[in-house]
Design a protein around this motif. Structure first.
Motif, PDB file in Angstrom:
ATOM      1  N   UNK A  56       0.832  -1.214   0.000  1.00 49.37           N
ATOM      2  CA  UNK A  56       0.000   0.000   0.000  1.00 49.37           C
ATOM      3  C   UNK A  56       0.865   1.261   0.000  1.00 49.37           C
ATOM      4  N   UNK A  57       0.484   2.198  -0.850  1.00 51.03           N
ATOM      5  CA  UNK A  57       1.172   3.492  -0.915  1.00 51.03           C
ATOM      6  C   UNK A  57       0.130   4.557  -0.608  1.00 51.03           C
ATOM      7  N   UNK A  58       0.084   4.918   0.659  1.00 51.99           N
ATOM      8  CA  UNK A  58      -0.951   5.850   1.092  1.00 51.99           C
ATOM      9  C   UNK A  58      -2.299   5.163   1.068  1.00 51.99           C
ATOM     10  N   UNK A  59      -3.264   5.745   0.369  1.00 53.77           N
ATOM     11  CA  UNK A  59      -4.591   5.123   0.276  1.00 53.77           C
ATOM     12  C   UNK A  59      -4.713   4.263  -0.987  1.00 53.77           C
ATOM     13  N   UNK A  60      -3.661   4.218  -1.795  1.00 52.77           N
ATOM     14  CA  UNK A  60      -3.694   3.481  -3.057  1.00 52.77           C
ATOM     15  C   UNK A  60      -2.948   2.151  -2.918  1.00 52.77           C
ATOM     16  N   UNK A  61      -3.532   1.079  -3.455  1.00 48.45           N
ATOM     17  CA  UNK A  61      -2.876  -0.221  -3.479  1.00 48.45           C
ATOM     18  C   UNK A  61      -3.238  -0.921  -4.772  1.00 48.45           C
ATOM     19  N   UNK A  62      -2.205  -1.435  -5.473  1.00 48.83           N
ATOM     20  CA  UNK A  62      -2.442  -2.121  -6.739  1.00 48.83           C
ATOM     21  C   UNK A  62      -2.608  -3.618  -6.487  1.00 48.83           C
ATOM     22  N   UNK A  63      -3.328  -4.277  -7.381  1.00 46.13           N
ATOM     23  CA  UNK A  63      -3.493  -5.727  -7.297  1.00 46.13           C
ATOM     24  C   UNK A  63      -2.326  -6.400  -8.016  1.00 46.13           C
ATOM     25  N   UNK A  64      -2.173  -7.718  -7.805  1.00 46.12           N
ATOM     26  CA  UNK A  64      -1.128  -8.467  -8.510  1.00 46.12           C
ATOM     27  C   UNK A  64      -1.341  -8.398 -10.014  1.00 46.12           C
ATOM     28  N   UNK A  65      -2.587  -8.461 -10.441  1.00 44.14           N
ATOM     29  CA  UNK A  65      -2.902  -8.395 -11.863  1.00 44.14           C
ATOM     30  C   UNK A  65      -2.453  -7.090 -12.497  1.00 44.14           C
ATOM     31  N   UNK A  66      -2.558  -5.990 -11.746  1.00 42.63           N
ATOM     32  CA  UNK A  66      -2.106  -4.696 -12.258  1.00 42.63           C
ATOM     33  C   UNK A  66      -0.582  -4.592 -12.267  1.00 42.63           C
TER      34      UNK A  66
END
Length: 115
Positions: free
Chosen positions: A81-91
């Motif tokens: 997580x980077x702040x309020x943003x988190x990417x999925x493995x697919x992304x």
């Protein structure tokens, strides 16, 4: 005065030399003991195995351990997580493939069976 009666007696120069020599012998025996013990410890232990050379058939493929390690670390860093943003493995997977791939095969298609 009173303190003159309590002065410490002076040691003879012979006694001082004997003490210095006994101290030197003690140091020499200590250093000899440490040196022999450390040599025995170093020579007596088995050396760690160095990293094995990877199988040439895997080099440059999707199963290449170097590629898999790079991909794993990249996906781990990307999905944190980077702040309020988190990417999925697919992304993260397409970005990480571009970063880690060194061959055309590594950059194309599915990487892992579970994806």
């Amino acid at each position: 005065g009173i303190t003159s009666g309590y002065s410490t007696p002076q040691k003879s120069s012979v006694q001082q030399k004997e003490q210095q020599q006994s101290r030197i012998v003690s140091r020499q025996s200590f250093l000899a003991t440490v040196a022999s013990t450390s040599c025995l410890t170093f020579l007596g232990t088995q050396q760690p195995a160095f990293a094995k050379e990877i199988d040439p058939a895997l080099k440059g493929t999707k199963s290449d351990p170097e590629f898999q390690a790079c991909l794993s670390k990249c996906i781990y860093d990307c999905t944190k997580p980077k702040g309020s943003e988190q990417k999925s493995r697919g992304e993260c997977l397409p970005e990480c493939k571009k970063t880690c791939a060194k061959t055309k095969e590594q950059a194309s298609g599915k990487i892992m069976d579970r994806m």
